[in-house]
Design a protein around this motif. Structure first.
Motif, short mmCIF file in Angstrom:
data_model
loop_
_atom_site.label_atom_id
_atom_site.label_comp_id
_atom_site.label_asym_id
_atom_site.label_seq_id
_atom_site.Cartn_x
_atom_site.Cartn_y
_atom_site.Cartn_z
N PHE A 303 0.83 -1.32 -0.07
CA PHE A 303 -0.11 0.17 -0.07
C PHE A 303 0.79 1.28 0.12
N GLY A 304 1.86 1.40 0.83
CA GLY A 304 2.59 2.48 1.14
C GLY A 304 3.48 2.87 -0.34
N ARG A 305 3.40 2.04 -1.53
CA ARG A 305 3.95 2.43 -2.71
C ARG A 305 3.43 3.39 -3.35
N VAL A 306 1.98 3.32 -3.12
CA VAL A 306 1.06 4.25 -4.11
C VAL A 306 0.48 5.26 -3.00
N THR A 307 0.81 6.59 -2.99
CA THR A 307 0.03 7.68 -1.98
C THR A 307 -0.81 8.57 -2.84
N THR A 308 -1.57 9.16 -2.15
CA THR A 308 -2.37 10.27 -2.78
C THR A 308 -3.13 11.14 -1.84
N THR A 309 -3.25 12.26 -2.41
CA THR A 309 -4.17 13.20 -1.92
C THR A 309 -5.69 13.12 -1.57
#
Length: 773
Positions: A303-309
């Motif tokens: 999960f931490g490989r893809v981050t978003t606002t």
């Protein structure tokens, strides 16, 4: 400089933020895709782990492919499952089942309804049975944890059923069988060891063995082993089962209201199962500890490989649930290979490269580069020891091959995108050449007995003799277009290895899909379709391009129609456009494909010719990019994403197919689509204002959008790539992935013809067809 640093820090913090005090686990719906035919596994699992611990549910008529069904009786909680697969169930082995009271006859049907719906979170699963028993589950890579809460007014029993397997009700001879095993109980009754031997299933696997080592943390007051027949419980199609309804196991009787059990498994030995249990789940382990450990691992590795606002909880649930679903299988069986000694990684449960090669393995490389390289190495190592690349594989047995030898596409995609590391590409190309040149022995599959369905290219004799495949072979047309893509994959690797003669041969062979094209075949104002062709070169064949009869193993088209397969020559698109009558005719053909109401047989998807629930149509919405209409690619791909995917139990349009459906929608959310075996990514439209994908080694791809939204203002107005204005409807691996990069979109509600630059490449079309005509 200081101001820039502050701004960068603020943007990084914003990109990593989740709403409120939430964490990634709060946006993973483990039941997404468990209904509507998705067949997802909702139990407990680490990424790619051997253990997938969950309930086995039976309703007497429906195959529970992943063990789970929303309704029916729970009749065990077993250690191994697949996820999102079709065909027939696999595994459901090493089972425990709780029973209230002192069980006198374990051979009876012990199934129970649930008193409330099951609950699940990352690393945790709970079932409450009508008997009053609560069952909570957790797991590591090679061990499972059971926690039972029994009603306090009676004693309790736990049945360890060595003979437990998931049944199949389809009547196709794909039911699993139990061929014998063993179970021994320690003197104090708290521990047990043994093994089970199982066979058959969708891939017709011969006998395979799993070893187990179990321990109860509370002492039982009595134990017993049992053998016998239990025909009431086993109602499966056992036409290939060795021992029919033979049953074997043990019963453990307790007085405690709370009982916990820890079980390790291994393909090698009971001793290795015990070692894994000791290392991964020692005495004193708790559910809470295991759940926390599992969630941390998913956060760190996935999960931490893809981050978003993004703050919309529905969109976040889709994003992280789809990421979770695509990384349950294949199973990492490194150090658990019972077939041969090797220093190479070893992966099993490949379902299947026919599905995954289209866009899944490309996303696996982006999100899991280390595991991806291991998976490539494992495919090649299987060839070294068994002689063939697997198109599908489970219980360490190759099969079944649905169409082409699509591991070739997986290897080519990795090669052209620079995967090297520990991969021996000389062996890799030799493995691909085996598929391209050697006819595999016929395994006489009852559903398609004309040639091998186990491995390789069974219809290769026709392909090499005629340059097409005659109807004497099943799936003739779908195999024909897939063999062409497979040969293009060999061309790509041969070119990179400077094997000029091989490259030329396979490039020419990759164009042979054209030999299935009948220009006289018409449908809905379009002329020319891929059709069966006889040895005398005639196209006489009674097929309507909107129909594929059963669309199954014995038919000319597999799992989709002539309309769909006639778009599948993804390496030779400009020749396809030319054969279709040119640019305007091709646009009309594509738009017809997505027009509602034309095909009543596809009512679940708006009666369109487009079937989003099967992989052959995956790339079709994006083909408008090749004719200068990127806006239409966005229009139709976004419609499919919003109409057929959601965050609920039916959140994918059909079988997940080991994550294939999840990766299609994830690419849609990212705003790109990969052309397998090429470095090209077609540009769509992102869902997010800000999305950052970690690529490893300190690299990242950052995607931003302004001025629009995912629902009704998603047309690209302009694009910058790495800060530079961009006029092409495609990028390459080197542009944005090899070293990281940025994609900055401006979106709006109306189409704008921004992509007026060079059209995407079509490598097999030749110098005379460098664009549409």
């Amino acid at each position: 400089m200081a101001i820039f640093t502050i701004i960068l820090a603020v943007l990084t913090t914003a990109a990593n933020a989740l709403p409120g005090n939430s964490s990634y686990k709060d946006y993973v719906n483990l039941f997404l895709g468990t209904e509507n035919g998705g067949n997802m596994f909702p139990g407990v699992s680490q990424p790619f782990s051997m253990v997938k611990l969950g309930p086995d549910v039976e309703n007497g008529k429906t195959d529970a492919y992943s063990g789970y069904l929303p309704s029916g009786q729970v009749w065990g909680f077993s250690m191994m499952h697949e996820s999102g697969t079709g065909g027939a169930p696999k595994y459901g082995v090493v089972s425990q089942m709780p029973v209230v009271g002192n069980l006198s006859n374990p051979l009876v049907d012990l199934g129970q309804n649930r008193s409330v719906n099951d609950t699940a979170a990352v690393g945790y699963y709970k079932s409450s049975l009508v008997s009053g028993v609560d069952v909570e589950l957790a797991a590591t890579d090679h061990a499972g944890f059971y926690q039972y809460s029994f009603p306090g007014n009676d004693s309790s029993s736990i049945v360890v059923d060595v003979s437990h397997v998931l049944p199949s009700f389809r009547g196709l001879g794909w039911g699993q069988g139990y061929a014998g095993g063993s179970l021994s109980i320690s003197d104090n009754g708290s521990s047990y060891q043994g093994h089970g031997i199982y066979n058959n299933g969708w891939n017709y696997s011969p006998n395979w063995t799993i070893y187990f080592c179990g321990h109860f943390d509370q002492a039982p007051i009595s134990t017993k082993t049992f053998t016998g027949n239990g025909s009431t419980l086993y109602r499966y199609d056992n036409s290939r089962s060795t021992n029919g309804t033979y049953r074997q196991g043990g019963v453990f009787h307790f007085e405690q209201e709370r009982v916990t059990s820890r079980v390790g498994i291994s393909s090698i030995s009971a001793a290795q199962a015990c070692s894994s249990l000791h290392d991964e789940m020692p005495v004193g382990t708790t559910v809470d500890h295991l759940v926390s450990q599992t969630q941390s691992r998913w956060d760190e590795q996935v999960f931490g490989r893809v981050t978003t606002t993004e703050t919309n909880t529905t969109v976040l649930t889709q994003l992280y649930s789809y990421m979770y679903g695509m990384m349950l299988i294949p199973s990492n069986r490194t150090n658990e290979n019972a077939l041969w000694k090797s220093s190479e990684p070893h992966y099993d449960d490949i379902f299947t490269n026919w599905d995954l090669s289209r866009c899944s393995t490309a996303l696996m490389q982006v999100l899991q580069p280390t595991a991806y390289e291991e998976q490539i190495r494992s495919l090649i190592d299987i060839w070294r020891h068994e002689g063939w690349l697997p198109d599908a594989r489970s219980s360490d047995y190759t099969g079944r091959t649905q169409g082409g030898s699509n591991a070739d596409n997986v290897l080519a995609d990795a090669y052209v995108k620079g995967v090297r590391g520990g991969v021996d590409w000389t062996d890799g190309f030799a493995a691909m050449q085996t598929d391209a040149e050697v006819v595999p022995p016929n395994n006489f599959d009852p559903v398609a007995n004309d040639s091998s369905t186990k491995e390789g290219r069974g219809a290769l004799p026709d392909w090499k003799q005629y340059g097409y495949i005659t109807p004497r072979f099943s799936r003739a047309v779908s195999r024909g277009v897939e063999y062409a893509v497979n040969d293009f994959s060999l061309y790509q690797v041969a070119s990179g290895l400077d094997l000029a003669s091989d490259a030329s041969r396979y490039l020419n062979r990759s164009r042979n899909w054209r030999n299935h094209w009948n220009p006289a075949q018409k449908s809905f104002n379009s002329s020319g379709f891929l059709v069966p062709r006889y040895a005398n070169s005639s196209f006489e064949y009674p097929y309507d391009p909107t129909q594929c009869d059963g669309c199954y193993w014995s038919d000319p088209y597999y799992e989709d129609t002539p309309w769909s397969y006639s778009f599948n020559a993804q390496h030779d698109i400009y020749r396809l456009i030319s054969l279709s009558g040119g640019r305007e005719a091709f646009i009309e053909r594509l738009e017809t494909f997505f027009t509602p109401g034309l095909y009543p047989g596809n009512a679940a998807y708006g009666s369109t010719l487009f079937n989003p629930g099967n992989e052959p149509a995956f790339n079709t919405p994006y083909l408008f990019n090749f004719v200068g209409r990127q806006d239409l690619s966005v229009k139709y791909s976004r419609h499919a994403a919003l109409a057929f995917y959601n965050a609920g139990r039916g959140g994918i349009p059909g079988n997940s197919d080991a994550g294939a459906m999840q990766t299609w929608i994830l690419w849609n959310m990212i705003g790109l689509y990969p052309m397998t075996g090429q470095t090209t990514f077609l540009i769509g439209s992102p869902w997010f204002k800000h999305l950052c994908i970690s690529l490893g080694e300190g690299k990242s791809l950052t995607i931003t959008s302004t001025g629009g939204n995912k629902d009704d203002a998603y047309f690209v107005q302009s694009l910058k790539v790495n800060g530079q204005s961009w006029g092409k409807a495609w990028v390459t691996w080197n542009d944005v992935f090899a070293n990281g990069g940025t994609l900055d979109f401006v979106l709006g509600a109306e189409p704008v013809f921004w992509a007026n630059g060079t059209l995407p490449p079509s490598p097999a079309s030749g110098d005379t067809l460098t664009g549409y005509t």
